[in-house]
Write a protein that holds these residues in place. Structure first.
Motif, PDB file in Angstrom:
ATOM      1  N   VAL A   1      -8.381   3.259   7.446  1.00 15.60           N
ATOM      2  CA  VAL A   1      -8.915   1.842   7.227  1.00 15.60           C
ATOM      3  C   VAL A   1     -10.187   1.840   7.662  1.00 15.60           C
TER       4      VAL A   1
ATOM      5  N   PRO B   1      -0.360   4.268   3.220  1.00 11.68           N
ATOM      6  CA  PRO B   1      -2.020   4.356   3.634  1.00 11.68           C
ATOM      7  C   PRO B   1      -2.217   5.271   4.831  1.00 11.68           C
ATOM      8  N   TRP B   2      -3.376   5.802   4.799  1.00 15.51           N
ATOM      9  CA  TRP B   2      -3.652   6.654   5.872  1.00 15.51           C
ATOM     10  C   TRP B   2      -4.681   6.285   6.717  1.00 15.51           C
TER      11      TRP B   2
ATOM     12  N   ARG C   1      -8.767   1.956  -2.053  1.00 19.33           N
ATOM     13  CA  ARG C   1      -8.678   0.464  -2.452  1.00 19.33           C
ATOM     14  C   ARG C   1      -9.459  -0.223  -1.620  1.00 19.33           C
TER      15      ARG C   1
ATOM     16  N   LEU D   1      -2.231   0.498  10.536  1.00 18.26           N
ATOM     17  CA  LEU D   1      -1.654   0.814   8.961  1.00 18.26           C
ATOM     18  C   LEU D   1      -0.255   1.300   9.256  1.00 18.26           C
TER      19      LEU D   1
ATOM     20  N   ASP E   1       2.954   3.757   7.728  1.00 21.82           N
ATOM     21  CA  ASP E   1       3.091   4.657   6.686  1.00 21.82           C
ATOM     22  C   ASP E   1       4.301   4.482   6.064  1.00 21.82           C
TER      23      ASP E   1
ATOM     24  N   LEU F   1      -1.240  -3.276   6.113  1.00 20.04           N
ATOM     25  CA  LEU F   1      -2.283  -3.473   6.931  1.00 20.04           C
ATOM     26  C   LEU F   1      -2.041  -4.627   7.944  1.00 20.04           C
TER      27      LEU F   1
ATOM     28  N   LEU G   1       0.741  -1.208  -0.141  1.00 19.37           N
ATOM     29  CA  LEU G   1       0.112   0.011  -0.007  1.00 19.37           C
ATOM     30  C   LEU G   1       0.917   1.248  -0.111  1.00 19.37           C
TER      31      LEU G   1
ATOM     32  N   VAL H   1      -9.346   1.048   2.176  1.00 20.20           N
ATOM     33  CA  VAL H   1      -7.891   1.858   2.622  1.00 20.20           C
ATOM     34  C   VAL H   1      -7.891   2.890   1.787  1.00 20.20           C
ATOM     35  N   THR H   2      -7.418   4.176   2.265  1.00 18.91           N
ATOM     36  CA  THR H   2      -7.120   5.349   1.635  1.00 18.91           C
ATOM     37  C   THR H   2      -5.594   5.318   1.546  1.00 18.91           C
ATOM     38  N   GLU H   3      -4.982   5.709   0.412  1.00 15.13           N
ATOM     39  CA  GLU H   3      -3.658   5.995   0.120  1.00 15.13           C
ATOM     40  C   GLU H   3      -3.276   7.369  -0.193  1.00 15.13           C
TER      41      GLU H   3
END
Length: 377
Positions: free
Chosen positions: A40, A37-38, A58, A362, A364, A370, A34, A50-52
């Motif tokens: 979940v 990722p920021w 995604r 998550l 970074d 994850l 990922l 999940v945000t990137e």
């Protein structure tokens, strides 16, 4: 800012050199690959959303397979700390498939550098491949030419254990505009509260006050990076200080949290900020970290999956020291803290409790993960 980078590298080196410690949980990688990722959120059937930060949203399958970026995601001002940030599913998601996204919103004029934090509602399509009915329900004013301090944590409001139709959004002061955190005619350095359609709740504390924006719930914040409800449905938040003075707060309506007039930290060059660490009419943090841990993500553990001793604890990710912090709570005070996942040595961006009662984090990184935290026997 160079000094901050150097300090972070020193911390990373120290963390790398530390010996392995006995961990009370076992990290299990659910998904990897990922891109920064920021946040979940938990979809039905064991899947994840999940945000990137670069701008992709995604779906991660229960077996860890990472899907292609969803279509229909709003355009983000990616860069620095900005991009696609928080995501929260509506309390009634299984019926309405609605969700809320927070992100750095580009300027309206093409080529302009100004941006702001925005909150949008959307619907996840039946096939899970795209967002539909995307609508911005809040946009921070004013827009600022900055790539820092977007804040961007979302919490749906609750009253009497039921959703009350409101949503909180923690915002940042945009770094270059810190004095605006004390000004009520801007959203900079504020915690705001709006209805799910973007309208202003009638019971917001500044409704009807001349010269004040009605969305404001509390102010004097620097950069809120974690927000969550505890087991009693009360709102808490964590935010970054400067050099020292990271804070755990329990925001209440109409309360001034003091930044930058009061702080327990100092500026990055070592100079004093504001008037000191306390002032009448300004709230003290429930807990503060000096040196800074760079907190990100916040959750209250309500399950007993890790035993009764952990139930009711708060968990906060640390970007700077690359671990997960457990705060042992005694009422509304912190009785102690414990560092977890030190052997993982990764920046913890988000922490949430899943439907299974387990904690998920998550990391970074360009190849972020994850991770599910399994209790040891």
């Amino acid at each position: 800012m160079v000094a901050v980078g150097a300090l972070m590298q020193m911390v990373a080196n120290e963390a790398t050199a530390q010996p392995a410690v006995a961990e009370p949980v076992t990290p299990q990688v659910v998904a990897k690959g990922l891109r920064h990722p920021w946040a979940v959120a938990f979809l039905p059937e064991g899947r994840f959303l999940v945000t990137e930060r670069p701008g992709a949203l995604r779906v991660v399958q229960a077996d860890g397979q990472v899907g292609a970026p969803l279509q229909g995601v709003p355009t983000v001002a990616a860069g620095g700390q900005g991009g696609l940030l928080d995501v929260v599913l509506d309390h009634d998601f299984e019926r309405n498939r609605r969700l809320y996204l927070c992100y750095s919103e580009p300027a309206d004029e093409p080529g302009a550098k100004a941006n702001s934090t925005a909150l949008a509602s959307a619907r996840l399509s039946a096939d899970g491949a795209r967002l539909e009915q995307v609508r911005v329900i809040f946009s921070q004013r004013p827009k600022v030419a900055s790539t820092a301090h977007f804040g961007c944590r979302i919490v749906q409001g609750m009253q009497d254990s039921r959703p009350d139709g409101t949503v909180f959004l923690g915002l940042g002061d945009r770094y270059s505009e810190r004095d605006s955190a004390q000004k009520l005619d801007t959203h900079l350095g504020k915690l705001v509260r709006v209805n799910l359609d973007g309208s202003v709740p009638k019971d917001n504390p500044l409704v009807g006050r001349a010269g004040a924006l009605p969305e404001i719930y509390s102010w004097g914040h620097r950069n809120i990076q974690g927000a969550a409800l505890d087991g009693q449905g009360r709102l808490w938040a964590v935010e970054h200080g400067a050099q020292g003075g990271d804070e755990l707060n329990r925001p209440l309506p109409g309360v001034n949290h003091g930044w930058p007039v009061i702080t327990h930290g100092v500026d990055y060059n070592g100079s004093k900020i504001g008037e000191g660490s306390a002032k009448a009419g300004m709230a003290q943090p429930v807990w503060q970290w000096t040196p800074s841990i760079a907190p990100s993500g916040l959750v209250w553990l309500t399950s007993d999956r890790y035993g009764k001793a952990w139930q009711g604890s708060a968990f906060v990710g640390s970007l700077k020291f690359r671990h997960l912090v457990r705060l042992q709570m005694k009422g509304d005070t912190v009785a102690g803290q414990q560092s977890l996942l030190q052997n993982l040595n990764q920046r913890i961006r988000d922490v949430r409790q899943g439907p299974d009662g387990l904690l998920y984090v998550l990391t970074d990184a360009p190849d972020g993960q994850l991770i599910r935290l399994l209790p040891k026997p």
